[in-house]
Design an enzyme around this catalytic site. Sequence first.
Site, PDB file in Angstrom:
ATOM      1  N   LYS A 126       0.898  -1.167  -0.045  1.00  0.00           N
ATOM      2  CA  LYS A 126       0.097   0.092   0.087  1.00  0.00           C
ATOM      3  C   LYS A 126       0.830   1.296  -0.042  1.00  0.00           C
ATOM      4  CE  LYS A 126      -1.461   1.799   4.048  1.00  0.00           C
ATOM      5  NZ  LYS A 126      -1.263   3.039   4.405  1.00  0.00           N
ATOM      6  N   ASN A 127       1.910   1.231   0.847  1.00  0.00           N
ATOM      7  CA  ASN A 127       2.479   2.488   1.020  1.00  0.00           C
ATOM      8  C   ASN A 127       3.633   2.811  -0.209  1.00  0.00           C
ATOM      9  OD1 ASN A 127       0.976   2.839   3.471  1.00  0.00           O
ATOM     10  ND2 ASN A 127       2.682   2.519   4.886  1.00  0.00           N
ATOM     11  N   ARG A 175      -4.258  11.020   4.702  1.00  0.00           N
ATOM     12  CA  ARG A 175      -3.131  12.042   4.875  1.00  0.00           C
ATOM     13  C   ARG A 175      -2.169  11.855   3.624  1.00  0.00           C
ATOM     14  NH1 ARG A 175      -2.285  14.487   9.143  1.00  0.00           N
ATOM     15  NH2 ARG A 175      -0.252  14.772   8.669  1.00  0.00           N
ATOM     16  N   CYS A 216      -4.657  13.338  13.411  1.00  0.00           N
ATOM     17  CA  CYS A 216      -4.432  11.940  12.905  1.00  0.00           C
ATOM     18  C   CYS A 216      -4.404  11.227  14.342  1.00  0.00           C
ATOM     19  CB  CYS A 216      -3.350  11.809  12.037  1.00  0.00           C
ATOM     20  SG  CYS A 216      -3.098  10.248  12.009  1.00  0.00           S
ATOM     21  N   ARG A 220       0.905  14.964  12.862  1.00  0.00           N
ATOM     22  CA  ARG A 220       1.580  14.644  11.546  1.00  0.00           C
ATOM     23  C   ARG A 220       1.849  15.870  10.831  1.00  0.00           C
ATOM     24  NH1 ARG A 220      -0.565   9.181   9.465  1.00  0.00           N
ATOM     25  NH2 ARG A 220       1.390   9.092   8.202  1.00  0.00           N
ATOM     26  N   PRO A 221       2.935  16.494  11.002  1.00  0.00           N
ATOM     27  CA  PRO A 221       2.909  17.995  10.177  1.00  0.00           C
ATOM     28  C   PRO A 221       3.560  17.618   8.925  1.00  0.00           C
ATOM     29  CG  PRO A 221       4.806  17.589  11.874  1.00  0.00           C
ATOM     30  CD  PRO A 221       3.971  16.385  12.215  1.00  0.00           C
ATOM     31  N   VAL A 222       3.434  18.903   8.183  1.00  0.00           N
ATOM     32  CA  VAL A 222       4.152  18.621   6.769  1.00  0.00           C
ATOM     33  C   VAL A 222       5.201  19.567   6.554  1.00  0.00           C
ATOM     34  CG1 VAL A 222       1.882  17.475   5.787  1.00  0.00           C
ATOM     35  CG2 VAL A 222       2.082  19.901   5.602  1.00  0.00           C
ATOM     36  N   ASP A 223       5.952  20.273   7.366  1.00  0.00           N
ATOM     37  CA  ASP A 223       6.838  21.286   7.553  1.00  0.00           C
ATOM     38  C   ASP A 223       7.815  20.801   6.493  1.00  0.00           C
ATOM     39  OD1 ASP A 223       7.058  19.608   9.635  1.00  0.00           O
ATOM     40  OD2 ASP A 223       8.668  20.544  10.256  1.00  0.00           O
ATOM     41  N   LEU A 224       8.355  19.410   6.765  1.00  0.00           N
ATOM     42  CA  LEU A 224       9.558  19.046   6.016  1.00  0.00           C
ATOM     43  C   LEU A 224       9.192  19.209   4.513  1.00  0.00           C
ATOM     44  CD1 LEU A 224      10.746  16.592   8.704  1.00  0.00           C
ATOM     45  CD2 LEU A 224      11.725  18.639   8.277  1.00  0.00           C
ATOM     46  N   ASP A 245       5.035   1.211  11.863  1.00  0.00           N
ATOM     47  CA  ASP A 245       3.945   0.264  11.516  1.00  0.00           C
ATOM     48  C   ASP A 245       3.633  -1.249  12.048  1.00  0.00           C
ATOM     49  OD1 ASP A 245       3.124   2.537  10.180  1.00  0.00           O
ATOM     50  OD2 ASP A 245       3.751   2.002   8.193  1.00  0.00           O
ATOM     51  N   ILE A 289       9.029   6.912  16.729  1.00  0.00           N
ATOM     52  CA  ILE A 289       8.441   7.779  15.534  1.00  0.00           C
ATOM     53  C   ILE A 289       7.154   8.397  15.809  1.00  0.00           C
ATOM     54  CG2 ILE A 289       7.929   7.669  12.897  1.00  0.00           C
ATOM     55  CD1 ILE A 289      10.463   6.304  13.272  1.00  0.00           C
ATOM     56  N   ARG A 296      -8.444   0.231   4.798  1.00  0.00           N
ATOM     57  CA  ARG A 296      -7.617   1.219   4.227  1.00  0.00           C
ATOM     58  C   ARG A 296      -6.516   0.484   3.799  1.00  0.00           C
ATOM     59  NH1 ARG A 296      -7.595   6.852   7.231  1.00  0.00           N
ATOM     60  NH2 ARG A 296      -6.288   6.856   5.343  1.00  0.00           N
TER      61      ARG A 296
END
Length: 422
Positions: free
Chosen positions: A22-23, A91, A115, A120-124, A309, A331, A401
């Site tokens: 999936k990932n 996400r 979440c 779960r930021p997206v700054d990077l 995971d 993590i 999912r």
Amino acid sequence: MDKLVVHGGSVLKGAINISGSKNASLPILAAAILTGEDCIIRRVPDVSDTNYMIQILSALGADVERSSGTVRITCADITDEAPYELVRRMRASICVMGPLLARKGRAVISLPGGCVIGDRPVDLHLKGMEALGAKVEFEGGNITLTAPNGLVGAEMDLRGDSGPTVLGTDNVMMAATLAEGITVIESAAAEPEVLDLANFLNSLGAKITGAGTRRIVIEGVKELKGVEHTVIPDRIEAGTFMAAAALAGEGVTLNRVNREHLKAITAAIIKSGHSVEFNEAGDSCFIQRGENPQGVDLTTSPYPGYPTDMQAQMTALLATTPGTSVIKDTIFPQRFMHCAELKRMGADIKIDHGTAIVRGVEQLSAAPVMASDLRASAALVLAALRAKGTTEISRVYHIDRGYEHIDEKLLMLGAKVERVRV
Ligand code: EPU
């Protein structure tokens, strides 16, 4: 809304095939945006996350066809605004940002919300896009990125407080394929899914080296072409069935796996007293429950470390393994929602600052429980396999999912599982 009803106490035996990852599929599907030509992607698991991604691509104007695991995508003419109604459901939709920006010079995407597994930021991701020359603006819950004159290669370090970012690395790598000049990503994520994406991009005509290591170099090209690609096996699905086999099995074979990707998970299963044997090619393994299982200490870390995971599923296994196990998630330190439900089934678990201290009990007992996220729901299914009585797991849309036909695969191994529509 479906429920899974698991009758505890059956013994798992036999063989199943592991699905495509999936990932790996999610960013690879998004990467098809980078070319106007046909992309044919095989072994895409039929799970709701890949369906959301396909719906997003269709809403962007892509022509998409799906039949038995193969997806054909043509992004001849696409728009640059990803619709909120679809994006908010997943996400991982954030990974259309890099390809849209590179192809269209503009990308509008909703900012992902909270979440259950943690902040779960997206700054990077945004740091990477800015380094490539994009202008980033926030308005009304959306992020708008613009680079009207195209992106320009740059050197950047994408390390965050918790280490590298998988989808952040993917996003920058995808955007940089069409940038002018050379991009260097330091502290890149080295997960096999990142390498699979890089292999896909390279077969489209990108020039990427170093994927699968902490330093990725991308030499921008003018355009990309269409291609066929087969997605790697899902190492987390394989790990989940390995844990199920250790918990309630009497000899289970998993086909279509990749031994290299499973090293940390295999080591943890063996350390807890069970046996895992691979065939010579490393694409099939046989798991046998041990006679004297024992508790283990585990700390999650980026690949090649033990994956976050697989934290919940291993916690379920250790809940009935003699001895004390200490499980630390570096993590996502808040990813312990499954423990409250496992405790309702009789597990002895204490959570303290991102660490679960699990004292193995002899047996769990069935209880109505609720799935809170994808991997947490898998953990509840595993626990239920060995519990006394019948466990009802609600909100199983979480499990759908990311696990392709999990109930059918468990049934094939001899578990007593029913899906009930409520
Ligand atoms: N992080 C930041 N800033 C960012 C991005 C991430 O601080 O801009 C932090 C996160 O908060 C986290 C760490 O960095 O502490 C790692 O997060 P990462 O970005 O690697 O996560 P992701 O790419 O959003 C993918 C998987 C997750 C998996 C994580 C970690 C996909 C679609 N998702 O998410 O998978 O847990 O990597 O390995 O690939 C799952 O399949 O159940 C799942 C949640």
